[in-house]
Design a protein around this motif. Sequence first.
Motif, PDB file in Angstrom:
ATOM      1  N   GLU A 258       0.689  -1.152  -0.208  1.00 44.35           N
ATOM      2  CA  GLU A 258      -0.184   0.324   0.147  1.00 44.35           C
ATOM      3  C   GLU A 258       1.085   1.329  -0.001  1.00 44.35           C
ATOM      4  OE1 GLU A 258      -3.137  -0.087   3.236  1.00 44.35           O
ATOM      5  OE2 GLU A 258      -3.631   2.246   2.354  1.00 44.35           O
ATOM      6  N   GLY A 259       2.079   1.292   0.352  1.00 44.20           N
ATOM      7  CA  GLY A 259       3.220   2.288   0.629  1.00 44.20           C
ATOM      8  C   GLY A 259       3.394   2.887   2.035  1.00 44.20           C
ATOM      9  N   GLY A 260       3.130   1.506   2.406  1.00 44.72           N
ATOM     10  CA  GLY A 260       3.524   1.730   4.251  1.00 44.72           C
ATOM     11  C   GLY A 260       2.969   2.351   5.027  1.00 44.72           C
ATOM     12  N   ILE A 261       3.040   2.676   6.239  1.00 45.11           N
ATOM     13  CA  ILE A 261       2.607   3.944   7.220  1.00 45.11           C
ATOM     14  C   ILE A 261       2.143   4.550   7.095  1.00 45.11           C
ATOM     15  CG2 ILE A 261       2.319   4.123   9.879  1.00 45.11           C
ATOM     16  CD1 ILE A 261       4.127   2.212  10.812  1.00 45.11           C
ATOM     17  N   SER A 262       2.830   5.688   6.174  1.00 49.56           N
ATOM     18  CA  SER A 262       2.046   6.576   5.448  1.00 49.56           C
ATOM     19  C   SER A 262       0.534   6.664   4.788  1.00 49.56           C
ATOM     20  CB  SER A 262       3.182   7.873   4.888  1.00 49.56           C
ATOM     21  OG  SER A 262       4.372   7.639   5.537  1.00 49.56           O
ATOM     22  N   ALA A 263       1.034   6.006   3.135  1.00 48.25           N
ATOM     23  CA  ALA A 263       0.058   5.972   2.897  1.00 48.25           C
ATOM     24  C   ALA A 263      -1.211   5.031   3.573  1.00 48.25           C
ATOM     25  CB  ALA A 263       0.780   4.565   1.863  1.00 48.25           C
ATOM     26  N   ARG A 264      -0.959   4.203   4.469  1.00 44.15           N
ATOM     27  CA  ARG A 264      -2.254   3.904   5.071  1.00 44.15           C
ATOM     28  C   ARG A 264      -2.892   5.303   5.691  1.00 44.15           C
ATOM     29  NH1 ARG A 264      -2.239  -2.335   6.775  1.00 44.15           N
ATOM     30  NH2 ARG A 264      -3.077  -2.040   4.914  1.00 44.15           N
ATOM     31  N   ALA A 265      -1.773   6.182   6.814  1.00 49.18           N
ATOM     32  CA  ALA A 265      -2.222   6.504   7.391  1.00 49.18           C
ATOM     33  C   ALA A 265      -3.292   7.981   6.373  1.00 49.18           C
ATOM     34  CB  ALA A 265      -1.023   7.722   8.424  1.00 49.18           C
ATOM     35  N   SER A 266      -2.338   8.038   5.255  1.00 41.60           N
ATOM     36  CA  SER A 266      -3.537   9.120   4.464  1.00 41.60           C
ATOM     37  C   SER A 266      -4.874   9.155   4.094  1.00 41.60           C
ATOM     38  CB  SER A 266      -2.228   9.507   3.289  1.00 41.60           C
ATOM     39  OG  SER A 266      -2.982   9.088   2.666  1.00 41.60           O
ATOM     40  N   ARG A 267      -4.725   7.498   3.730  1.00 41.15           N
ATOM     41  CA  ARG A 267      -6.135   6.261   3.779  1.00 41.15           C
ATOM     42  C   ARG A 267      -6.708   6.477   5.054  1.00 41.15           C
ATOM     43  NH1 ARG A 267      -7.969   0.701   4.152  1.00 41.15           N
ATOM     44  NH2 ARG A 267      -6.231   0.313   4.455  1.00 41.15           N
ATOM     45  N   TYR A 268      -6.727   5.786   6.047  1.00 43.88           N
ATOM     46  CA  TYR A 268      -7.900   6.493   7.434  1.00 43.88           C
ATOM     47  C   TYR A 268      -7.928   8.131   7.296  1.00 43.88           C
ATOM     48  CZ  TYR A 268      -6.454   1.692   8.819  1.00 43.88           C
ATOM     49  OH  TYR A 268      -5.801   0.052   8.652  1.00 43.88           O
ATOM     50  N   ALA A 269      -7.290   9.013   7.442  1.00 46.59           N
ATOM     51  CA  ALA A 269      -7.344  10.175   7.303  1.00 46.59           C
ATOM     52  C   ALA A 269      -8.458  10.489   6.273  1.00 46.59           C
ATOM     53  CB  ALA A 269      -6.407  11.099   7.199  1.00 46.59           C
ATOM     54  N   THR A 270      -7.908  10.181   5.434  1.00 45.14           N
ATOM     55  CA  THR A 270      -9.583  10.283   3.693  1.00 45.14           C
ATOM     56  C   THR A 270     -10.375   9.724   4.065  1.00 45.14           C
ATOM     57  OG1 THR A 270      -7.350  10.223   2.974  1.00 45.14           O
ATOM     58  CG2 THR A 270      -9.574  10.122   1.440  1.00 45.14           C
ATOM     59  N   ASN A 271     -10.492   8.450   4.931  1.00 46.12           N
ATOM     60  CA  ASN A 271     -11.493   7.400   5.310  1.00 46.12           C
ATOM     61  C   ASN A 271     -12.179   8.426   6.687  1.00 46.12           C
ATOM     62  OD1 ASN A 271     -11.051   5.760   3.900  1.00 46.12           O
ATOM     63  ND2 ASN A 271     -10.618   3.995   5.897  1.00 46.12           N
ATOM     64  N   GLN A 272     -12.001   8.886   7.688  1.00 41.71           N
ATOM     65  CA  GLN A 272     -12.326   9.636   8.742  1.00 41.71           C
ATOM     66  C   GLN A 272     -12.928  11.458   8.364  1.00 41.71           C
ATOM     67  OE1 GLN A 272     -11.239  12.720  11.192  1.00 41.71           O
ATOM     68  NE2 GLN A 272     -12.295  11.653  13.205  1.00 41.71           N
ATOM     69  N   THR A 273     -12.292  12.020   7.160  1.00 40.23           N
ATOM     70  CA  THR A 273     -12.502  12.737   6.504  1.00 40.23           C
ATOM     71  C   THR A 273     -14.134  13.414   6.241  1.00 40.23           C
ATOM     72  OG1 THR A 273     -10.241  13.558   6.148  1.00 40.23           O
ATOM     73  CG2 THR A 273     -11.832  15.310   5.667  1.00 40.23           C
ATOM     74  N   VAL A 274     -14.280  11.961   4.988  1.00 39.46           N
ATOM     75  CA  VAL A 274     -15.093  11.721   4.275  1.00 39.46           C
ATOM     76  C   VAL A 274     -15.984  11.391   5.452  1.00 39.46           C
ATOM     77  CG1 VAL A 274     -16.393  10.202   2.732  1.00 39.46           C
ATOM     78  CG2 VAL A 274     -13.939  11.057   2.357  1.00 39.46           C
ATOM     79  N   LEU A 275     -15.939  10.780   6.718  1.00 33.95           N
ATOM     80  CA  LEU A 275     -17.387   9.801   7.183  1.00 33.95           C
ATOM     81  C   LEU A 275     -17.698  11.378   8.525  1.00 33.95           C
ATOM     82  CD1 LEU A 275     -18.539   7.745   8.576  1.00 33.95           C
ATOM     83  CD2 LEU A 275     -16.691   8.036  10.251  1.00 33.95           C
ATOM     84  N   VAL A 276     -16.950  11.990   8.084  1.00 34.15           N
ATOM     85  CA  VAL A 276     -17.119  13.694   9.485  1.00 34.15           C
ATOM     86  C   VAL A 276     -18.025  14.004   8.900  1.00 34.15           C
ATOM     87  CG1 VAL A 276     -16.880  15.301  10.366  1.00 34.15           C
ATOM     88  CG2 VAL A 276     -15.829  12.939  11.292  1.00 34.15           C
ATOM     89  N   GLU A 277     -17.832  14.545   8.013  1.00 33.65           N
ATOM     90  CA  GLU A 277     -18.265  15.433   6.708  1.00 33.65           C
ATOM     91  C   GLU A 277     -19.632  15.325   6.152  1.00 33.65           C
ATOM     92  OE1 GLU A 277     -15.963  16.104   3.391  1.00 33.65           O
ATOM     93  OE2 GLU A 277     -14.310  18.016   4.290  1.00 33.65           O
ATOM     94  N   GLY A 278     -19.549  13.862   5.508  1.00 31.67           N
ATOM     95  CA  GLY A 278     -20.787  12.700   5.415  1.00 31.67           C
ATOM     96  C   GLY A 278     -21.969  13.157   6.245  1.00 31.67           C
ATOM     97  N   MET A 279     -21.274  12.764   7.853  1.00 27.57           N
ATOM     98  CA  MET A 279     -22.220  12.883   8.649  1.00 27.57           C
ATOM     99  C   MET A 279     -23.234  13.968   9.252  1.00 27.57           C
ATOM    100  SD  MET A 279     -23.446   9.774   9.616  1.00 27.57           S
ATOM    101  CE  MET A 279     -23.120   8.862  11.501  1.00 27.57           C
ATOM    102  N   ARG A 280     -21.828  15.042   9.214  1.00 32.94           N
ATOM    103  CA  ARG A 280     -22.563  16.442   9.646  1.00 32.94           C
ATOM    104  C   ARG A 280     -23.874  16.660   8.524  1.00 32.94           C
ATOM    105  NH1 ARG A 280     -16.069  18.242  11.121  1.00 32.94           N
ATOM    106  NH2 ARG A 280     -17.055  17.826  13.695  1.00 32.94           N
ATOM    107  N   GLU A 281     -23.276  16.636   7.281  1.00 33.01           N
ATOM    108  CA  GLU A 281     -24.445  16.450   6.720  1.00 33.01           C
ATOM    109  C   GLU A 281     -25.359  15.951   6.808  1.00 33.01           C
ATOM    110  OE1 GLU A 281     -22.832  16.448   1.779  1.00 33.01           O
ATOM    111  OE2 GLU A 281     -21.845  17.524   2.629  1.00 33.01           O
ATOM    112  N   LEU A 282     -25.591  14.843   7.363  1.00 36.94           N
ATOM    113  CA  LEU A 282     -27.153  14.275   7.909  1.00 36.94           C
ATOM    114  C   LEU A 282     -27.990  14.990   9.157  1.00 36.94           C
ATOM    115  CD1 LEU A 282     -26.276  10.706   6.672  1.00 36.94           C
ATOM    116  CD2 LEU A 282     -27.345  12.226   5.714  1.00 36.94           C
TER     117      LEU A 282
END
Length: 363
Positions: A260-284
């Motif tokens: 996947e590209g090591g911890i940096s790449a994984r951390a960035s995927r998780y951070a994107t997951n979290q941003t998408v989640l929080v933005e989507g949930m706030r819209e709801l």
Amino acid sequence: MAHYLLLTPGPLTTSETVKQSMLQDWCTWDDDYNIDVVQKIRHDLLILATSHQGYTSTLLQGSGTACVEAVLGSAIGNNDKILVIDNGAYGRRMAEICEVLKLNYHVIKLDEVMVPNVEDIAKALTADIGFTHLAMVHCETTTGMLNPIAAVAELCQQHSVTFILDAMSSFGGMRFDIGELDVGFMISSANKCIQGVPGFGFVIAKQTLMKECKGKARSLSLDLYDQWHTMETSNGKWRFTSPTHVVRAFAQAMKELELEGGISARASRYATNQTVLVEGMRELGFTTLLPDEHHSPIITSFVSPSETEYDFKRFYHALKQLGFVIYPGKVSNADCFRIGNIGEVYPEDIKRLITAIAQAKYW
Ligand SMILES: *Cc1c(COP(=O)(O)O)cnc(C)c1O
């Protein structure tokens, strides 16, 4: 059978290839297993944990808590005293372990939804010069709070106190170097951010401190020194039956982390997951329990809707029907639920989740 995506902080959703790697039996005495699988894992974990020399890794059967218990029970001598930081269920569990093992300990209890006050910790260390160890959780999975490990690590160095870090839910999913933080013992497990299946945990410790654990354990099977010593001197052999399939799955998960590209790449995927989640949930219309700056990218707590028709169990089952499993809340004095961002989960999955929540939100 159509299955659901686990949006939980472990066990979590694993890849098909991680699951497939368990379809073979392994002999615990054979070099194919001990040298090619176990020793390689021990070596690769060290590289992920730190660029500093002098650390060593040990794998131990059981859940993550077993590893925490092995560290506390093997590292704290009869003349030692440990300061435990409790700002959630996992900090509290370390205090419970100290109580059961009859260790000399003191707990600082902090508000679960406030960032731990480093001043309070500094005061405790100054007030009692008897402390030899300090234990804290990195990402407090109870709330999703990211604890200030750099500041606390500095305090530990100032006071010559060994830092025991429960990085169970953050290691592999966030970048930090335990050598830079001068961590004495770091604990994590197979079924969190490395994305393996449950069955064992691991401890990465300073070799000098590991040697000092000799003869101190309060339990035979949780004797960290003995486990380490056997692995070290017998080419990766575990003292007692090792969870071979689980370890094999972990080796595959480690390979996939690298791909996947090591911890940096994984951390960035998780951070994107979290941003998408929080933005989507706030819209709801949902609100997060913690302010954005204190959130880890690992798991997010949302305040339960105030409508009287809202019922977590019903919400949970409606979402499960739609293919997603979320997590109940664990905060002592706030009604909330949690959604994990870790595992074989991608931003598109989170977008599908938001659509499902909009559907399931029928109260
Ligand atoms: C998951 C977790 C643990 C260990 O839990 P087990 O159920 O014993 O595997 C410990 N600390 C934290 C912060 C965790 O997230």
